[in-house]
Design a protein around this motif. Structure first.
Motif, PDB file in Angstrom:
ATOM      1  N   ARG A 104       0.986  -1.253   0.059  1.00 38.56           N
ATOM      2  CA  ARG A 104       0.057  -0.114  -0.012  1.00 38.56           C
ATOM      3  C   ARG A 104       0.895   1.223  -0.001  1.00 38.56           C
ATOM      4  O   ARG A 104       0.629   2.176  -0.763  1.00 38.56           O
ATOM      5  N   ARG A 105       1.848   1.296   0.802  1.00 45.92           N
ATOM      6  CA  ARG A 105       2.881   2.396   1.092  1.00 45.92           C
ATOM      7  C   ARG A 105       3.601   2.583  -0.263  1.00 45.92           C
ATOM      8  O   ARG A 105       3.902   3.836  -0.916  1.00 45.92           O
ATOM      9  N   VAL A 106       3.929   1.428  -1.017  1.00 44.41           N
ATOM     10  CA  VAL A 106       4.544   1.567  -2.388  1.00 44.41           C
ATOM     11  C   VAL A 106       3.965   2.430  -3.410  1.00 44.41           C
ATOM     12  O   VAL A 106       4.231   3.087  -4.305  1.00 44.41           O
ATOM     13  N   CYS A 107       2.526   1.769  -3.308  1.00 42.51           N
ATOM     14  CA  CYS A 107       1.610   2.415  -4.294  1.00 42.51           C
ATOM     15  C   CYS A 107       1.558   3.852  -4.223  1.00 42.51           C
ATOM     16  O   CYS A 107       1.431   4.732  -5.068  1.00 42.51           O
ATOM     17  N   ALA A 108       1.351   4.225  -2.776  1.00 44.96           N
ATOM     18  CA  ALA A 108       1.233   5.555  -2.556  1.00 44.96           C
ATOM     19  C   ALA A 108       2.593   6.386  -2.827  1.00 44.96           C
ATOM     20  O   ALA A 108       2.327   7.417  -3.529  1.00 44.96           O
ATOM     21  N   LEU A 109       3.741   5.953  -2.783  1.00 53.64           N
ATOM     22  CA  LEU A 109       4.818   6.598  -3.157  1.00 53.64           C
ATOM     23  C   LEU A 109       5.010   6.539  -4.546  1.00 53.64           C
ATOM     24  O   LEU A 109       5.439   7.742  -5.158  1.00 53.64           O
ATOM     25  N   GLU A 110       4.446   5.626  -5.261  1.00 54.93           N
ATOM     26  CA  GLU A 110       4.740   5.690  -6.763  1.00 54.93           C
ATOM     27  C   GLU A 110       3.681   6.630  -7.375  1.00 54.93           C
ATOM     28  O   GLU A 110       4.125   7.467  -8.235  1.00 54.93           O
ATOM     29  N   ASP A 111       2.523   6.723  -6.765  1.00 60.12           N
ATOM     30  CA  ASP A 111       1.550   7.882  -7.141  1.00 60.12           C
ATOM     31  C   ASP A 111       2.091   9.288  -6.983  1.00 60.12           C
ATOM     32  O   ASP A 111       2.021  10.064  -7.956  1.00 60.12           O
ATOM     33  N   GLU A 112       2.852   9.556  -5.952  1.00 62.49           N
ATOM     34  CA  GLU A 112       3.443  10.611  -5.585  1.00 62.49           C
ATOM     35  C   GLU A 112       4.656  10.893  -6.733  1.00 62.49           C
ATOM     36  O   GLU A 112       4.513  12.242  -7.147  1.00 62.49           O
ATOM     37  N   LEU A 113       5.334  10.062  -6.753  1.00 60.84           N
ATOM     38  CA  LEU A 113       6.751  10.294  -7.707  1.00 60.84           C
ATOM     39  C   LEU A 113       6.080  10.569  -9.048  1.00 60.84           C
ATOM     40  O   LEU A 113       6.699  11.420  -9.968  1.00 60.84           O
ATOM     41  N   MET A 114       5.023  10.035  -9.639  1.00 58.36           N
ATOM     42  CA  MET A 114       4.544  10.218 -11.004  1.00 58.36           C
ATOM     43  C   MET A 114       3.455  11.236 -11.037  1.00 58.36           C
ATOM     44  O   MET A 114       2.769  11.384 -12.124  1.00 58.36           O
ATOM     45  N   ALA A 115       3.110  11.849  -9.943  1.00 60.44           N
ATOM     46  CA  ALA A 115       1.984  12.714  -9.834  1.00 60.44           C
ATOM     47  C   ALA A 115       1.669  14.000 -11.145  1.00 60.44           C
ATOM     48  O   ALA A 115       0.880  14.400 -11.454  1.00 60.44           O
ATOM     49  N   GLU A 116       3.093  14.387 -11.333  1.00 59.08           N
ATOM     50  CA  GLU A 116       3.157  15.615 -12.044  1.00 59.08           C
ATOM     51  C   GLU A 116       3.077  15.260 -13.666  1.00 59.08           C
ATOM     52  O   GLU A 116       3.223  16.015 -14.728  1.00 59.08           O
ATOM     53  N   HIS A 117       3.176  13.689 -13.919  1.00 61.60           N
ATOM     54  CA  HIS A 117       3.302  13.462 -15.244  1.00 61.60           C
ATOM     55  C   HIS A 117       1.647  13.037 -15.594  1.00 61.60           C
ATOM     56  O   HIS A 117       1.192  12.131 -15.184  1.00 61.60           O
ATOM     57  N   GLU A 118       1.324  13.557 -16.967  1.00 59.14           N
ATOM     58  CA  GLU A 118      -0.064  13.288 -17.257  1.00 59.14           C
ATOM     59  C   GLU A 118       0.057  11.976 -17.825  1.00 59.14           C
ATOM     60  O   GLU A 118      -0.877  11.207 -17.662  1.00 59.14           O
ATOM     61  N   ASP A 119       1.110  11.415 -18.593  1.00 64.88           N
ATOM     62  CA  ASP A 119       1.179  10.139 -19.277  1.00 64.88           C
ATOM     63  C   ASP A 119       2.180   9.441 -18.594  1.00 64.88           C
ATOM     64  O   ASP A 119       3.309   9.240 -19.047  1.00 64.88           O
ATOM     65  N   THR A 120       1.735   8.898 -17.364  1.00 62.04           N
ATOM     66  CA  THR A 120       2.872   7.942 -16.787  1.00 62.04           C
ATOM     67  C   THR A 120       3.371   6.812 -17.709  1.00 62.04           C
ATOM     68  O   THR A 120       4.604   6.546 -17.540  1.00 62.04           O
ATOM     69  N   ALA A 121       2.354   6.087 -18.418  1.00 58.45           N
ATOM     70  CA  ALA A 121       2.682   5.006 -19.188  1.00 58.45           C
ATOM     71  C   ALA A 121       3.712   5.249 -19.895  1.00 58.45           C
ATOM     72  O   ALA A 121       4.733   4.379 -20.190  1.00 58.45           O
ATOM     73  N   ARG A 122       3.723   6.466 -20.637  1.00 55.15           N
ATOM     74  CA  ARG A 122       4.530   6.887 -21.679  1.00 55.15           C
ATOM     75  C   ARG A 122       6.045   7.180 -21.195  1.00 55.15           C
ATOM     76  O   ARG A 122       6.996   6.409 -21.535  1.00 55.15           O
TER      77      ARG A 122
END
Lengths: 160, 160
Positions: free
Chosen positions: B121-139
């Protein structure tokens, strides 16, 4: 995202999606691969951070060690270790600042300048190779820089 | 590329262009920031590579240590170290393969499974935070993966 070719490693089962799409896993692979490539293409003894220090001291002679740490993104204890190694190998000289004996000022030696010239060519060759498949190198470099700054901000923050 | 804001660090002069646009410098900053963010957001003891091992062993029980090393992109000696730490903390069990005593097979303990649920759960929260400013995370994830594969190829090659 294509799954072709990136799901398996030689000799092991598929990397779980939760791992292989994880930003930190990818950052580790990049850093590991870069370190290995550096040792092979540039120099097995002089490291990337040591080179960054030589470049920066060349551009800013008489810089103090603490400021240098900020400039090349190393923590103070790693910085001290890097400088000690460079000094032992005769590539930099450290002197004490006249006004403040605790501040250490750095300067390249003649050998340091020669090492920098010699290594710089190989660093350029490595970087060309690393980015060879990217049509728009400036764009991916800018994306990496933006990501690094975001992550540095997250690292300084705290969970809600 | 914009130079605003990215040329100076607190307390130090501008980072030389040859350093701050270097792919390896950016990879190091990403990896350093990720490691620091992980310790703060996820767990100061359980590391990213240890977590990757738990996830993979959960998905592939009775996997041998050598195959696991390939799957999570760790060299064999780091892998052995990671497994020893996880075993000491009671999160995995290592048994010898019946047919080949040198092969070590891995399995999560009940505590390992609980740790995985708690940390995930904490890993998911961290990853959301790290990628929060990217509109297209998959890219960007796809771009990092492509870059990592390219760099791994360069690391295995040799200068012309």
């Amino acid at each position: 995202m294509s799954r072709e070719g990136d799901a398996t490693h030689e000799g092991g089962p598929a990397t779980p999606d939760a791992v292989r799409h994880a930003p930190g896993y990818l950052a580790r692979r990049l850093y590991q691969a870069y370190t290995a490539a550096w040792a092979r293409w540039v120099d097995p003894v002089l490291t990337g951070p040591q080179y960054a220090v030589l470049v920066t001291v060349d551009e800013h002679p008489q810089l103090d060690q603490g400021s240098l740490a900020h400039t090349v993104a190393l923590d103070r204890s790693t910085m001290a270790d890097v400088c000690r190694r460079l000094e032992e190998r005769g590539l930099i000289e450290r002197t004490q600042a006249p006004a403040d004996g605790r501040r250490k000022l750095l300067e390249l030696t003649d050998e340091g300048r020669e090492a920098l010239v010699r290594v710089r060519r190989r660093v350029c060759a490595l970087e060309d190779e690393l980015m060879a498949e990217h049509e728009d190198t400036a764009r991916i470099i800018a994306a990496l820089d933006a990501l690094a700054r975001r992550w540095e901000t997250v690292a300084e923050g705290r969970p809600a």
